[in-house]
Structures are given as C-alpha cells and as structure tokens.
Motif scaffolding. Structure first.
Motif, PDB file in Angstrom:
ATOM      1  N   UNK A  49      74.721  52.041  79.160  1.00  0.00           N
ATOM      2  CA  UNK A  49      74.779  53.364  79.793  1.00  0.00           C
ATOM      3  C   UNK A  49      73.673  54.283  79.268  1.00  0.00           C
ATOM      4  N   UNK A  52      70.398  53.032  80.828  1.00  0.00           N
ATOM      5  CA  UNK A  52      70.392  53.265  82.279  1.00  0.00           C
ATOM      6  C   UNK A  52      70.208  54.760  82.585  1.00  0.00           C
ATOM      7  N   UNK A  53      71.007  55.596  81.938  1.00  0.00           N
ATOM      8  CA  UNK A  53      71.012  57.009  82.305  1.00  0.00           C
ATOM      9  C   UNK A  53      69.818  57.782  81.744  1.00  0.00           C
ATOM     10  N   UNK A 341      77.162  59.654  76.954  1.00  0.00           N
ATOM     11  CA  UNK A 341      76.812  60.933  77.565  1.00  0.00           C
ATOM     12  C   UNK A 341      76.446  61.970  76.497  1.00  0.00           C
TER      13      UNK A 341
ATOM     14  N   UNK B 165      78.435  60.959  88.996  1.00  0.00           N
ATOM     15  CA  UNK B 165      77.970  59.729  88.351  1.00  0.00           C
ATOM     16  C   UNK B 165      78.597  59.594  86.968  1.00  0.00           C
ATOM     17  N   UNK B 166      78.653  60.703  86.232  1.00  0.00           N
ATOM     18  CA  UNK B 166      79.295  60.646  84.909  1.00  0.00           C
ATOM     19  C   UNK B 166      80.775  60.296  85.054  1.00  0.00           C
TER      20      UNK B 166
END
Ligand SMILES: Cc1cc2nc3c(=O)[nH]c(=O)nc-3n(C[C@H](O)[C@H](O)[C@H](O)COP(=O)(O)OP(=O)(O)OC[C@H]3O[C@@H](n4cnc5c(N)ncnc54)[C@H](O)[C@@H]3O)c2cc1C
Lengths: 421, 235
Positions: A49, A52-53, A341, B165-166
C-alpha cells in the motif's frame, strides 16, 4: 548508503524507477525510506500500500526470509483435506512490479539511534520509518516437556508450511482407534478460533478415515472463541469423538513427554499417537530485539500503529498490543492500511484519513458448515476499541452455513490478492 | 475456442432444459417473486434502466451483449458475436449457472438451481418481451424488501474518490479489485447510485448480511458516496 547488494539485484524495476524520479530532498538524502520487516498479513499489505499510494515518492524495502509465504489462514483446511498445501503458498513475485524492493533475508537487529536494520546476510538497511510485522514466537517453557527441539515430534503447526504437513502426516499415520491430543494456548494468541477449527478439521479427517479414533484437548482456558458454535457443531458432526478439557477440569495443568509420546493432564497420563502442542505466544523476536516490547507484546498507539516506545517504529498484526482486535490475518491487513496511510502522510504530507479497523474470522466446522465472527473498531486515545460486532447463531440453516463457507473462500482470494498483488 | 465451447454449452443447455421449459408452464406471478433475486442488479418493466446489469425488457429474441448504453463484459459481447441469442433455452441455461455458461461474464450470481424457479422466471420475463408495460411489477413492489429510506440529498452527494480509495482498503480485504468474484461478489464499476442504494440498504439493515451491515453501519453518507465514486471509476 549501506545498502546490501542483493537489495538492488532483487529490485531492478523499483531501482530504475527511483533513478528516474526527481530527488525530493537535498544531496546525500534521497527519497524517504520505509523498511518493513516480515512479509505476512501485516507487512506485505503495508509495503504494497505504501509503494502503490506514494507512486514512487517513498522507497519501500520489505525484508522477509522465505520465498514462499504459506498462510496460516486456511492451513487447517489443508489438515482437513479441503485444500492442498500448494494452494496456500504465495510468492513475492509481483511485489517488485508494485514498487517494493524485496530482500530475502532475516532482520537480525534494529539500531534505533542510527535508524538501521541489520541483516543476517551482512550489511544493514537505513530507514526513516520502520514497520515490524514479524508475527509470533513461542514463550519458552510454556508447556512443560516441550521446546523447539521437540517441535517435530509434537508439531505446533502454528506457523504454516512444513509444520502443517508434518502434523497432517502424523494424523494420517495414527493407528485405527488411536488418540490425537492438542494442548491449546492461553490468551492472548494468534487466531482465537484457530485451535478449535483445527480440532474440527482433524475430526473431519478421522471421521472418514479412522472413525474409532479419539481427540482430547487440554485447554488452559475455561471458554474459547465461538464456544457455543463449536460445541454445537462437534455434537452434530462428531458426536462423542471430541473430549475438551477446560481449566475447570484441570486442562491448565498439563505436561508432555515427546519421547514417550504421552500427555499428562491434571496428573493423569495418556499415551497419544499424534500430539499438537500450541504453546503460549509472544511478539516475534525482532520486536523484542528492537526493544519496543513490554512483556510479551509491543504496545502501539491506535491512531497509526506507532509504538509507544518510538514514534518512527510501527508494529502491526500479532506482535502488537493494541486493544480489542483479535490477532488475525484480517486484523493485521486492516491495521496495515491505517498504518500505511499515516506513514505516507508523515513522510510526504499526503492527507491522513481517520483510522478505521475491522475484522472477520471464518471457521469451517465440517463440509459446508462455516461460521463467522467479526467486529468493527475505531482508534481511541488508549486503544483500538470495538464499536460493533456480530457472530453466527447456533441452529442456523444449512444453506446459510454453506454460503458462509463460500464467503470465506472468497475472502481468502481477496485478502491474498490484497497482500501480494 | 470460445465459439466451440459456447455451442457445446448451448447444446447441453438445450438438451437439459428444453424439456423443463417446454413441459412446465411457468407462472409469471411466482416468477415475479423469483425476480427479487435479480432486482439488486436488473430492472424490467416500464421505465427500466441499465443498472449493475442491463435492463431486461424485450429480452427474448435479442442477440446477447447488444443493448445500447450498457458496458458488457468482453465475454458477453463475444458470445453475441458468436451467435448467442436469448431464448427460453439459452436464458434458462444461463440463469441456472451463469459462470458455467459464460465464464467471465459480469453476472456475479450463483444461479437458480431449481427448475421451477427458472420456468417461472422465464414466464415473468416473457411478459416484458411481449409488452413492456406489464403490470405484474407493481404487485411485487408492494411488499418492498430492500429499498432504503433515502433523502434525495443523500443520493445527490458527490463523493471524494481519493477518500473513497482510502476507505476501500476495508472492502478490498474481501472484494477483489480484479473483479474476481468467487464466493464474494465483485463491486468494481457499479453505477454510483446503485452502490449508494445498496450500502444504505445494508446500513439500515434492510438487506441481510451481518458483515456488510456492520461495514456499512459505520460509514457516513459522505463516506458511502466517496466509496461509490471510487469503485465506479475503477476498471
Ligand atoms: C491455524 C491458523 C489459522 C488461522 N486462520 C485465520 C483465519 O481464518 N483468518 C484470519 O484472519 N487469521 C487467521 N489466522 C491468523 C493469521 O495467520 C495471523 O494473525 C496473521 O498471519 C498475522 O499477521 P502478521 O503480519 O502479524 O504475521 P505473519 O503473517 O505471521 O507474518 C510474519 C512474517 O514475518 C517474517 N519474519 C519474522 N521474523 C522476521 C525477521 N526477523 N526478519 C524478517 N522477517 C521476519 C516471517 O517469515 C513471516 O513471513 C490463523 C492462524 C493460524 C495459526
């Protein structure tokens, strides 16, 4: 940079991508670096993740010794004969294309001052943010008479792969009317319904191949996950075969003798033909080496999975002590996304969204008889706190149970695609 | 390859289902009940529009994969090009086991295993091929099962796809972005409105499924709109 040579060999695509990208920071310090230790449910997801992000803005290195990851999830189904071992093995082949440098090596130490991770093969890897998701290790001396040197005579099969196959072979070799014993672990441990799904799968195999065999479980707990559902299922499908001895009946007073193949429960010695010892667990060794643990586990902040000990070191999955979430692959995957995140936000200034977590654990009791339990969670100041949950009901119809099993098959395909690409 | 496979499948279909369809006289009213299973994705009757699946008026006699304005899977378009026409036999065969009849079509439906259900469904759908204004639909709608109570304002919310998306991380643990759908349906490329309605139906516990009720239950209206925007754009 003290990068190991192999790092570059294994990651041509990612390396060339990083060459062509503009340098975000001044000379001597290129892109921000994230190192992930452990390519399982938590680590593989986090690495993928972030890579990718961040679209190439962050340099992501995953350190994982094995080339094939065998999922513990569905490994009980291998024992029951519903799956073969190949079907639960996954390679890291697609990770590089996803922008992750994969280094197949053991992390042997963490220098939190220098911000480097040492590798068994020599050299070290520098990080700005370090994510540890090394799964579990066993507590020394947890079961009298058992240690890692006896794990082949009495397998734990709680890390999947050769241990799974070994336990399965030993069950298949049991004489007619023989005895299978399990020593269940105390809380907290990875996959709370795992031992009991395993008993169901062993019973399924024995019912069809060795119907006079017996199963005994010595359990240090008075109750376990999905207790009512398993008890009902065992009575329905395997009437009389399974003898569960909880702590109220001496199940917490147990020792084994791997040489004599005996299990002693509350003073009573039983000769057994196959024995699955699942000892008490603790965070993977590297988390202890990094000195971010307190007791057996690594306490983390619910908001981003950073450790209480070091804001630049994060711990995911089984190794973490976070609050209400069970130690499961689903949980580790969910935590990884919240962490990814937050880490990306901290390193690149991207938007950080509120932390939400969820978990569902499916278990198979017998052919087409699936049950599930799950919950959603949020981050509070103290912990990851449960918000809402559900559990399958006893007495559900066969159609619903079959649909639940089919759903678990879909989940397996989904989560492994989410982990490995 | 595809051609041969298709015709073999169709032939088997004709043999196994011909008798059933020919002997059984379907009851369109019972078929209307069966159609509830299809309603999550298909509309039929007056004003029917394409949703997750194409609208089903005038289905009989139509070549597969040819309606304007609907984005078919490659598999479905190819089947049409290879000569698949929707008839009693082919529809019956398709709905019995969509995945077997046209592998990789978008239809993520397990299939109607009971012959009676198929016969009744055909009788119901047939009424919209003869006369799209058929009235049976209203009788069915009287006992509404799934529609959520929704403000027009909620439906009109425009979601933030980046936030979506998150949030989608939670969905992707089970729903595959490749569109794969063994045991768990694909949610890729849905019309946003359908997505929003489905999620609110779970949130309001009008659609049964404990995992989905829990997941939708904690999402705000904006979050649902954001997810809808994200999954709609995903290919
Ligand atoms: C029998 C059984 C059934 C289960 N069933 C389910 C289920 O149905 N659903 C579910 O959600 N969960 C299930 N689980 C639980 C699930 O497997 C774990 O909770 C999950 O794997 C935890 O993820 P993790 O990232 O913490 O650790 P892991 O997935 O174990 O990954 C840890 C990785 O770290 C690597 N590693 C360790 N130390 C180092 C080091 N020093 N350097 C580099 N790499 C290192 C290891 O090789 C390993 O690949 C089950 C578990 C068992 C045992």
């Amino acid at each position: 940079m003290k990068l190991n040579r192999r790092l570059f060999l294994g990651s041509a695509a990612a390396a060339s991508a990083s060459l062509s990208a503009p340098m975000a920071m001044g000379a001597g310090h290129g892109k921000p670096r994230v190192v992930v230790v452990g390519g399982g449910a938590g680590g593989a997801t986090a690495a993928r993740y972030i890579a990718k992000d961040s679209k190439g803005e962050i340099d992501v290195t995953l350190i994982e010794p094995t080339r094939t990851y065998y999922t513990c999830f569905f490994s009980n189904l291998v024992i029951g004969g519903f799956r073969d071992i190949q079907s639960i093995g996954h390679s890291y082949g697609k990770m590089a294309a996803g922008g992750v440098n994969v280094v197949h090596d053991w992390a042997t130490g963490v220098d939190r001052d220098a911000k480097t991770v040492a590798l068994a093969g020599g050299g070290s890897v520098p990080y700005d943010k370090l994510i540890l998701s090394p799964g579990i290790d066993f507590v020394d001396g947890a079961v009298e008479g058992w240690d890692l040197s006896t794990q082949n005579a009495m397998p734990h099969a709680y890390k999947a792969g050769s241990q799974t196959e070994l336990l399965k072979a030993q069950i298949m070799a049991m004489p007619q009317g023989g005895t299978f014993a399990m020593v269940a672990p105390p809380n907290p441990f990875r996959c709370p319904p795992g031992p009991y799904e395993r008993v169901s799968m062993v019973a399924h195999y024995l019912k069809n191949n060795n119907p006079t065999a017996k199963i005994i479980i010595a359990d240090p707990k008075a109750k376990f996950s999905k207790f009512g559902l398993f008890q009902e299922g065992w009575a329905n499908h395997y009437g009389g075969m399974i003898d569960w001895i909880g702590s109220d009946f001496g199940g917490d007073n147990v020792s084994v003798d791997a040489g004599a193949m005996t299990v002693t429960i509350d003073g009573e010695v039983t000769k057994v033909d196959a024995c699955n010892v699942i000892p008490a667990m603790k965070a993977g060794k590297i988390a202890h080496d990094a000195d971010v643990t307190e007791g057996n586990w690594a306490p983390v902040n619910a908001i981003d999975m950073s450790t209480k000990a070091d804001a630049d070191v994060y711990v995911l999955g089984d190794s973490s002590s976070q609050g209400d979430m069970p130690k499961s692959g689903f949980s580790a995957n969910s935590q990884a996304k919240v962490c990814a995140n937050a880490v990306r936000g901290a390193l690149t200034g991207s938007k950080v969204f509120p932390a939400k977590f969820s978990n569902t654990c499916w278990s198979l009791i017998d052919t087409n008889d699936g049950v599930k339990v799950g919950a959603s969670y949020e981050a509070t100041d103290e912990k990851i706190a449960k918000v809402d949950g559900f559990i399958s009901a006893t007495g559900e119809g066969a159609d619903l149970r079959k649909a639940t099993y089919e759903e678990s098959v879909g989940w397996y395909a989904g989560i492994t695609a989410d982990m490995f690409g | 390859m595809i051609l041969r496979h298709l015709f073999t499948a169709t032939l088997i279909g004709v043999i196994t289902s011909f008798g059933a369809v020919a002997d059984g006289i379907g009851d369109p009213k019972k078929g209307a009940k069966v159609f509830k299973k299809c309603k999550a994705c298909h509309q039929v009757g007056e004003g029917a529009k394409h949703r997750v699946g194409p609208q089903l008026n005038g289905l009989f006699g139509r070549t597969a994969g040819t309606l304007e304005g609907f984005k078919y899977s490659k598999a479905m378009t190819t089947a049409g090009e290879d000569g698949l026409v929707w008839t009693d036999e082919t529809i019956a065969e398709f709905v019995e086991n969509p995945k077997a009849f046209i592998p990789k079509s978008k239809m993520s439906f397990k299939g109607l295993k009971k012959e009676k259900d198929r016969v009744n469904l055909l009788a119901y759908l047939q009424t919209f091929s003869d006369n799209p204004q058929a009235v049976i639909l209203e009788e069915v709608d009287a006992d509404t099962t799934d529609g959520p109570a929704l403000d027009a304002a909620v439906l009109a919310l425009v979601g933030d796809a980046e936030y979506g998306e998150y949030l989608s991380g939670d969905c992707k643990t089970c729903h595959q972005t490749s569109g794969g759908d063994d045991g768990i349906p694909s949610i890729v490329g849905w019309p946003t409105e359908d997505f929003v309605i489905a999620m609110h139906s779970y949130k309001q516990k009008r659609r049964p499924h404990p995992v989905m009720q829990m997941m939708a239950g904690r999402l705000s209206d904006e979050e649902i709109a954001s997810l809808a925007a994200y999954f709609n754009a995903l290919q």
